[in-house]
Design a protein around this motif. Structure first.
Motif, PDB file in Angstrom:
ATOM      1  N   UNK A 199       0.954  -1.148  -0.084  1.00  0.00           N
ATOM      2  CA  UNK A 199      -0.132   0.086  -0.051  1.00  0.00           C
ATOM      3  C   UNK A 199       0.899   1.389  -0.001  1.00  0.00           C
ATOM      4  N   UNK A 200       1.189   1.627  -1.083  1.00  0.00           N
ATOM      5  CA  UNK A 200       1.982   3.081  -1.263  1.00  0.00           C
ATOM      6  C   UNK A 200       1.192   4.314  -0.961  1.00  0.00           C
ATOM      7  N   UNK A 201       1.781   5.090  -0.133  1.00  0.00           N
ATOM      8  CA  UNK A 201       0.960   6.353   0.170  1.00  0.00           C
ATOM      9  C   UNK A 201       0.713   6.997  -0.904  1.00  0.00           C
ATOM     10  N   UNK A 202       1.756   7.070  -1.970  1.00  0.00           N
ATOM     11  CA  UNK A 202       1.074   7.959  -3.217  1.00  0.00           C
ATOM     12  C   UNK A 202      -0.242   7.370  -3.913  1.00  0.00           C
ATOM     13  N   UNK A 203      -0.598   6.326  -3.380  1.00  0.00           N
ATOM     14  CA  UNK A 203      -1.714   5.557  -4.235  1.00  0.00           C
ATOM     15  C   UNK A 203      -3.174   6.273  -3.756  1.00  0.00           C
ATOM     16  N   UNK A 204      -3.051   6.998  -2.637  1.00  0.00           N
ATOM     17  CA  UNK A 204      -4.267   7.600  -2.223  1.00  0.00           C
ATOM     18  C   UNK A 204      -4.912   8.442  -3.225  1.00  0.00           C
ATOM     19  N   UNK A 205      -6.054   8.332  -3.513  1.00  0.00           N
ATOM     20  CA  UNK A 205      -6.827   8.940  -4.480  1.00  0.00           C
ATOM     21  C   UNK A 205      -7.794   9.969  -3.997  1.00  0.00           C
ATOM     22  N   UNK A 206      -8.190   9.718  -2.658  1.00  0.00           N
ATOM     23  CA  UNK A 206      -9.080  10.647  -2.000  1.00  0.00           C
ATOM     24  C   UNK A 206      -8.752  10.851  -0.536  1.00  0.00           C
ATOM     25  N   UNK A 207      -8.131  12.159  -0.546  1.00  0.00           N
ATOM     26  CA  UNK A 207      -7.252  12.210   0.456  1.00  0.00           C
ATOM     27  C   UNK A 207      -7.342  13.793   1.160  1.00  0.00           C
ATOM     28  N   UNK A 208      -7.209  13.857   2.325  1.00  0.00           N
ATOM     29  CA  UNK A 208      -7.667  15.222   2.930  1.00  0.00           C
ATOM     30  C   UNK A 208      -6.652  16.287   2.582  1.00  0.00           C
ATOM     31  N   UNK A 209      -5.479  15.873   1.901  1.00  0.00           N
ATOM     32  CA  UNK A 209      -4.508  16.949   1.476  1.00  0.00           C
ATOM     33  C   UNK A 209      -4.985  17.392   0.278  1.00  0.00           C
ATOM     34  N   UNK A 210      -6.087  16.851  -0.215  1.00  0.00           N
ATOM     35  CA  UNK A 210      -6.512  17.525  -1.615  1.00  0.00           C
ATOM     36  C   UNK A 210      -7.350  18.725  -1.109  1.00  0.00           C
ATOM     37  N   UNK A 211      -6.948  20.118  -1.496  1.00  0.00           N
ATOM     38  CA  UNK A 211      -7.678  21.245  -0.938  1.00  0.00           C
ATOM     39  C   UNK A 211      -9.430  21.106  -1.380  1.00  0.00           C
ATOM     40  N   UNK A 212      -9.870  20.305  -2.397  1.00  0.00           N
ATOM     41  CA  UNK A 212     -11.124  20.202  -2.765  1.00  0.00           C
ATOM     42  C   UNK A 212     -11.750  19.132  -1.969  1.00  0.00           C
ATOM     43  N   UNK A 213     -11.307  18.458  -1.022  1.00  0.00           N
ATOM     44  CA  UNK A 213     -11.819  17.592  -0.284  1.00  0.00           C
ATOM     45  C   UNK A 213     -12.676  18.104   0.844  1.00  0.00           C
ATOM     46  N   UNK A 214     -14.042  17.660   0.909  1.00  0.00           N
ATOM     47  CA  UNK A 214     -14.608  18.425   1.868  1.00  0.00           C
ATOM     48  C   UNK A 214     -14.608  17.569   3.302  1.00  0.00           C
ATOM     49  N   UNK A 215     -14.151  16.279   2.942  1.00  0.00           N
ATOM     50  CA  UNK A 215     -14.580  15.506   3.925  1.00  0.00           C
ATOM     51  C   UNK A 215     -12.851  15.378   5.030  1.00  0.00           C
ATOM     52  N   UNK A 216     -12.786  15.749   6.251  1.00  0.00           N
ATOM     53  CA  UNK A 216     -11.627  15.866   6.869  1.00  0.00           C
ATOM     54  C   UNK A 216     -10.905  14.570   7.406  1.00  0.00           C
ATOM     55  N   UNK A 217     -11.742  13.477   7.391  1.00  0.00           N
ATOM     56  CA  UNK A 217     -11.234  12.239   7.797  1.00  0.00           C
ATOM     57  C   UNK A 217     -11.793  11.143   7.131  1.00  0.00           C
ATOM     58  N   UNK A 218     -12.243  10.972   5.857  1.00  0.00           N
ATOM     59  CA  UNK A 218     -12.934  10.048   5.141  1.00  0.00           C
ATOM     60  C   UNK A 218     -12.045   8.877   5.355  1.00  0.00           C
ATOM     61  N   UNK A 219     -12.813   7.705   5.715  1.00  0.00           N
ATOM     62  CA  UNK A 219     -12.071   6.226   6.189  1.00  0.00           C
ATOM     63  C   UNK A 219     -11.436   5.754   4.877  1.00  0.00           C
ATOM     64  N   UNK A 220     -11.656   6.143   3.780  1.00  0.00           N
ATOM     65  CA  UNK A 220     -11.075   5.194   2.785  1.00  0.00           C
ATOM     66  C   UNK A 220     -10.310   6.295   1.924  1.00  0.00           C
ATOM     67  N   UNK A 221      -8.941   5.884   1.504  1.00  0.00           N
ATOM     68  CA  UNK A 221      -8.032   6.677   0.764  1.00  0.00           C
ATOM     69  C   UNK A 221      -7.851   6.385  -0.662  1.00  0.00           C
ATOM     70  N   UNK A 222      -7.214   5.086  -0.900  1.00  0.00           N
ATOM     71  CA  UNK A 222      -7.110   4.495  -2.140  1.00  0.00           C
ATOM     72  C   UNK A 222      -8.443   4.099  -2.847  1.00  0.00           C
ATOM     73  N   UNK A 223      -9.108   4.605  -3.700  1.00  0.00           N
ATOM     74  CA  UNK A 223     -10.402   4.256  -3.908  1.00  0.00           C
ATOM     75  C   UNK A 223     -10.937   4.348  -5.352  1.00  0.00           C
ATOM     76  N   UNK A 224      -9.563   4.805  -5.994  1.00  0.00           N
ATOM     77  CA  UNK A 224      -9.826   4.782  -7.392  1.00  0.00           C
ATOM     78  C   UNK A 224      -8.802   3.819  -8.159  1.00  0.00           C
TER      79      UNK A 224
END
Length: 286
Positions: free
Chosen positions: A211-236
């Protein structure tokens, strides 16, 4: 200039477009420029808008606006009230098209979950590719539904292959991490209702870490992400169906994240692009 396809190579991209939210004219310009740069052959898009314009009634086709005339588009008929659904874009002609009903329980009634199964007439030497855009339920507590939806897609693909054999590429926003039952089913690690299939995860195939960290496609690091701690990160994902021997029928040579730089982050998801190729024969060991 010789195209990739002449050498048995294919490029696939996926992105959740995020509708027309935010500053759409600026986002459209970035989408246009980045997809031109990526030069993908097959594209799987989610949260795309196809709807009548409010004042004129003319159909607004968001994907055509940023991809231009160089692609054939297949849009889902299942859409939200604002026209949001899914789209497959192909450089080549398409044959059969199926849209799958993913309303598998009463809990799926309020979301336009759907899947497109499109026969793409890719030139030789690759030949027919079934392109699948799978867009299941997104709710965090709906993994039961996502697993049943993956089963619907898996069975539909196998039925299509009995009549028209070919390669299968499944790409999209699957709203689940690799350890979820729906993804484990698709990647051959979990059977559902007596059915099992096996697709190779392009990211995992081309990155040494499980599980490579750069594989996260839904991340709170994204300024467009409205969810501060969505439980799933690599989802695409980009997934390639495996054959009887040797793994995926198309070799996965690269898979990288896209739309993830400060100047290109125009969605609440990051995207993926994968390069695929015909496998090279390996010498048999006696």
């Amino acid at each position: 200039m010789k195209r990739r396809i002449d050498d048995g190579r294919l490029r696939v991209a996926t992105l959740n477009v995020w509708g027309t939210r935010g500053r759409w004219p600026e986002r459209r310009s970035v989408l246009r420029a980045e997809f031109a740069r990526l030069d993908a052959d097959l594209i799987s898009l989610q949260e795309t808008i196809v709807a009548p314009e409010r004042h004129t009634g003319a159909i607004v086709d968001q994907v055509r606006e940023f991809l231009g005339p160089g692609y054939r588009l297949v849009h889902s008929s299942t859409r939200e009230s604002d026209g949001q659904g899914i789209t497959i874009a192909s450089r080549w002609p398409v044959g059969q098209v199926a849209e799958l009903d993913l309303h598998v329980t009463a809990r799926t009634h309020d979301f336009a979950c759907t899947a497109l199964l499109v026969e793409v007439l890719v030139p030789e030497p690759i030949g027919r590719v079934w392109m699948v855009n799978h867009f299941p339920d997104y709710q965090v507590d709906h993994e039961h539904e996502r697993t049943l939806q993956a089963l619907v897609v898996g069975r539909a693909v196998e039925d299509a292959l009995t009549e028209r054999p070919g390669h299968v590429v499944l790409a999209g926003d699957l709203d689940a991490e690799p350890q979820a039952d729906s993804i484990r089913f698709l990647t051959g690690h979990h059977a559902v209702e007596g059915t099992s299939v096996c697709y190779r995860d392009a990211w995992r195939s081309t990155h040494a870490a499980a599980v490579h960290p750069d594989g996260d496609t839904f991340s709170p690091d994204n300024p467009n992400c409205a969810d501060w701690d969505w439980p799933y990160r690599r989802i695409d994902y980009v997934l390639v169906r495996c054959g009887a021997h040797g793994g995926p029928t198309l070799r996965i040579t690269t898979c990288v994240r896209t739309f993830d730089e400060p100047q290109t982050t125009i969605s609440d998801h990051y995207g993926l692009v994968a390069d695929l190729a015909l496998p090279t024969a390996r010498r048999q060991v006696s």
